[in-house]
Structure formats: C-alpha cells, structure tokens
Design an enzyme around this catalytic site. Sequence first.
Site, mmCIF file in Angstrom:
data_model
loop_
_atom_site.group_PDB
_atom_site.id
_atom_site.type_symbol
_atom_site.label_atom_id
_atom_site.label_comp_id
_atom_site.label_asym_id
_atom_site.label_seq_id
_atom_site.Cartn_x
_atom_site.Cartn_y
_atom_site.Cartn_z
ATOM 1 N N ASP A 155 1.729 0.842 -2.222
ATOM 2 C CA ASP A 155 3.092 1.358 -2.191
ATOM 3 C C ASP A 155 3.539 2.025 -3.495
ATOM 4 O O ASP A 155 4.003 3.174 -3.474
ATOM 5 C CB ASP A 155 4.047 0.222 -1.805
ATOM 6 C CG ASP A 155 5.497 0.634 -1.811
ATOM 7 O OD1 ASP A 155 6.105 0.676 -2.891
ATOM 8 O OD2 ASP A 155 6.031 0.917 -0.715
ATOM 9 N N CYS A 183 7.651 2.733 0.368
ATOM 10 C CA CYS A 183 6.657 3.586 1.043
ATOM 11 C C CYS A 183 6.037 2.868 2.232
ATOM 12 O O CYS A 183 5.804 3.471 3.285
ATOM 13 C CB CYS A 183 5.553 3.986 0.067
ATOM 14 S SG CYS A 183 6.053 5.211 -1.137
ATOM 15 N N ASP A 184 5.740 1.586 2.061
ATOM 16 C CA ASP A 184 5.204 0.808 3.177
ATOM 17 C C ASP A 184 6.186 0.791 4.343
ATOM 18 O O ASP A 184 5.806 0.974 5.508
ATOM 19 C CB ASP A 184 4.931 -0.626 2.727
ATOM 20 C CG ASP A 184 3.605 -0.770 2.003
ATOM 21 O OD1 ASP A 184 2.715 0.065 2.228
ATOM 22 O OD2 ASP A 184 3.463 -1.712 1.213
ATOM 23 N N ASP A 185 7.459 0.516 4.035
ATOM 24 C CA ASP A 185 8.470 0.470 5.093
ATOM 25 C C ASP A 185 8.589 1.813 5.812
ATOM 26 O O ASP A 185 8.647 1.874 7.047
ATOM 27 C CB ASP A 185 9.829 0.088 4.498
ATOM 28 C CG ASP A 185 10.004 -1.413 4.376
ATOM 29 O OD1 ASP A 185 9.425 -2.147 5.193
ATOM 30 O OD2 ASP A 185 10.729 -1.854 3.469
ATOM 31 N N GLY A 188 5.519 2.493 7.907
ATOM 32 C CA GLY A 188 5.583 1.722 9.146
ATOM 33 C C GLY A 188 6.592 2.289 10.121
ATOM 34 O O GLY A 188 6.342 2.369 11.333
#
Length: 409
Positions: A155, A183-185, A188
């Site tokens: 991330d 970034c992960d959120d 996803g």
Amino acid sequence: MEKSEFYRDARRDLTGPLDGVRVIDATTSWAGPMCACILADLGADVIKVEAHEGEVARRIPPALPGHEKQIGYAQATVNRNKRSLTLDLRRDEGREIFLKLAARSDIIVQNFRPGTFEKWGVGFDHVRAVKPDIIYVSISGYGQFGPIHDRVAYDPLAQAMGGFISLNGSPDGPPTKAPTWLCDDLGGLHGAIGALGALRHRDRTGEGQHVDVAMLDAMLFQSNGNLTLGAMGVELKRWGNEIPFSVPTNTYQCRDGLVMAGVLLDTHWKVLARMAGRDDLAHHDGYATIPGRMSNRKECNEMFAKWCETRTVDEAVDECAKEGIPCAKVRTYAEAARCPHTLERDMLQQVEQEDGKLAPITGPAAKFSRTPTRIRSGAPALGAHTDEILAELGIDGDARKRLRESGVV
C-alpha cells in the site's frame, strides 16, 4: 426520514442484492480480502480459500481485546460473512478441487503477485477452461501488464508512486502516507465494482472476462484530477488541512478541542461574516468572492479562528449547524464509535466471533431499502467450512479424510 421508513419494503428472505452469487476469495492481506468482503456484505456466498497457515490478515496485530483466542482486528473486519476452506493450491489435488469449485462459481478474486496463479495452474485461462463465463478479478500493486507489473508492491508504495504522499501532510513537514491502507481499500473497492460490471455484462451476453485492478491505477483514478494537472505541468503544493479554493477552510481551536470547518459558497461567507461580527466584509470586494478570499486567506482564517476560540466545540458546531455552515468536531475513532449517528446507521454491529464472544465490527456502507445488507456471520476459524464445502462438491467423508491426512486440505 426515519430508519424504519427507509426499510419499510425490505425483504428478509435474501442475504442481500447478490443473493445466489458464489465467489471464490483466494486472497491475502487487505486489498483482495476487501474486494471479497464487499461482495460478501452484498449477499454473495464467499468461500475463502486459505493455505494451512491461514492468510496474512489473521496475523495482523492488534488482536481484539477481551477475547481468549487471538483474533486479529483485520481478520475480524475484512473476512466476515465468508466461509473458510483450507487448500494447498500448489498440490495437484488442491488445484483440482479449486477448479471443481470454480466450475460452480461466478466470480474469483485473487491478489497474488502476477504470474503466481498461472504457475500453480489456477490462472484465468485454466479456470475459463472449466467455466467459460467466469469473472476472474486479479488485484495487484501495478497490474497484470506494464513495465513494472511483476514488482512486489504494498500500500505505501502505491501511495508514493501515485503522487498522493507528495501532497499529504503539513505544508512545512515531510510528505506523509495515509494512516489507513488507502490504496488497498481503493483497489478492493474498484475490484468489487469491476466484478459487478463484469457480472452485469455476463448476465446480458453470457461472456466472462478477466478484470485487472492495479492499486496504483486505483490511486491515480481517485486523485481528484491531480494526475491530469501534473501531466499538464501545473504546480501542485501541499495544503495540509486547507483547501486551495475554499477559504476559510481549516482546523480551528475551540476552548476544549478542534473543529474542521469551511466555506465554499459565497452565500456561506456572507453568513459567516455576520456570525463573526464582520458585516463589513460580507460584500467587500476582497472577500465576497472565492478569488478575493483566496487573496486574503490569512485574514479569513484569523477571523474564523477568533470566533472559534471563544466557544466550546459543541457550541461552535451547533451554531454553525443552525446557520448552515459546514463544521464538525475533530474526533478520534473512539469518539466516532460512540456517536449515536454511527450506531443508528449500523456502522458498528455486534458480531459473534469464532470464540463465541461478541465484538463491534464495522458495518457495510451502502444501504439497500429492498435487500438490506448486514454482517451475517463473523470471520470464520481457519478451515471451519472445509468439510461442508467439499461435501457440496460431492467429495465423501473417506475422501475428505484422505485429503486431510495428505495435507491437501
């Protein structure tokens, strides 16, 4: 509108708008699990495929306090509403079971390094050989193609490469990453949106497809147009809590805490000037319009700061609310968790965990009046549904015992 009125036509016989959709969640950490979490919250039957040691989210500290078993907060948050199947995808029998399950599924989500699933024999081409209309979502740092597609990424790296860190933080401090896995959120979230778009196309045409989501792309897409400005040579600066074109906007000190408040509309400025006892500035050429206030930023901030410093946070928020001026207390997450509005919106739901104890888990964001979503079950114990899922595939007890003894499941 009252909550009961919003849900007056709700159906209680469905898990959500994705009732009847099956998803294989072969992911780890956060971006991939978050994608599958969104689909699970929407009502899909999500089968979490994990190696014997379990995925990374199970081991991210801290653990939920007050629980006898070590249950990581990340695991409890992002793997709820799922069933857990342990499976060694590097073994031939594990791959065969995965493909057998894929043949009965609608969506596959995986977020391993590009090329890994192809090497294990469960890549997009392997899966569509047994399920031609499969929707196969691959989430990675930099995507399935491009000059650096096969680099390892996490991330903060995507935040850095996407330019976000350069603009985040105090103007006189260093570049700063987001405190959440932004970034992960976003990766996803775009994975889930991509899956739903592909699902709509498949239902209309019968065609499956490969959906490629890069965390870096997601971050660039959500840059509010800064990527375009950067490409055109526009200089971008760090503003901290201020907004370039919204003046005054900042955090302001009250007698007992901070508020975040701001003025965007010229009509709001006239109201604020009156509230602050500066009617003379309401229609002043240097303050009545956005360009004028941008030129007098310091004076505007000082005016509002002086107004706030004589009030408590609650007084400032209440007075601004009555006048239609945007203003909110700067709260901790602990304070947000106690907020009646948070609770009324079901953003915290008491969910039974694998040790039988309850924990307040963050609820789904989108509300559906006809097909309500909810946390139906807590994050499962590792392999809790292995026998159940294998039985659904027609694998009998003796075969399951052999698979377990050989380490395949």
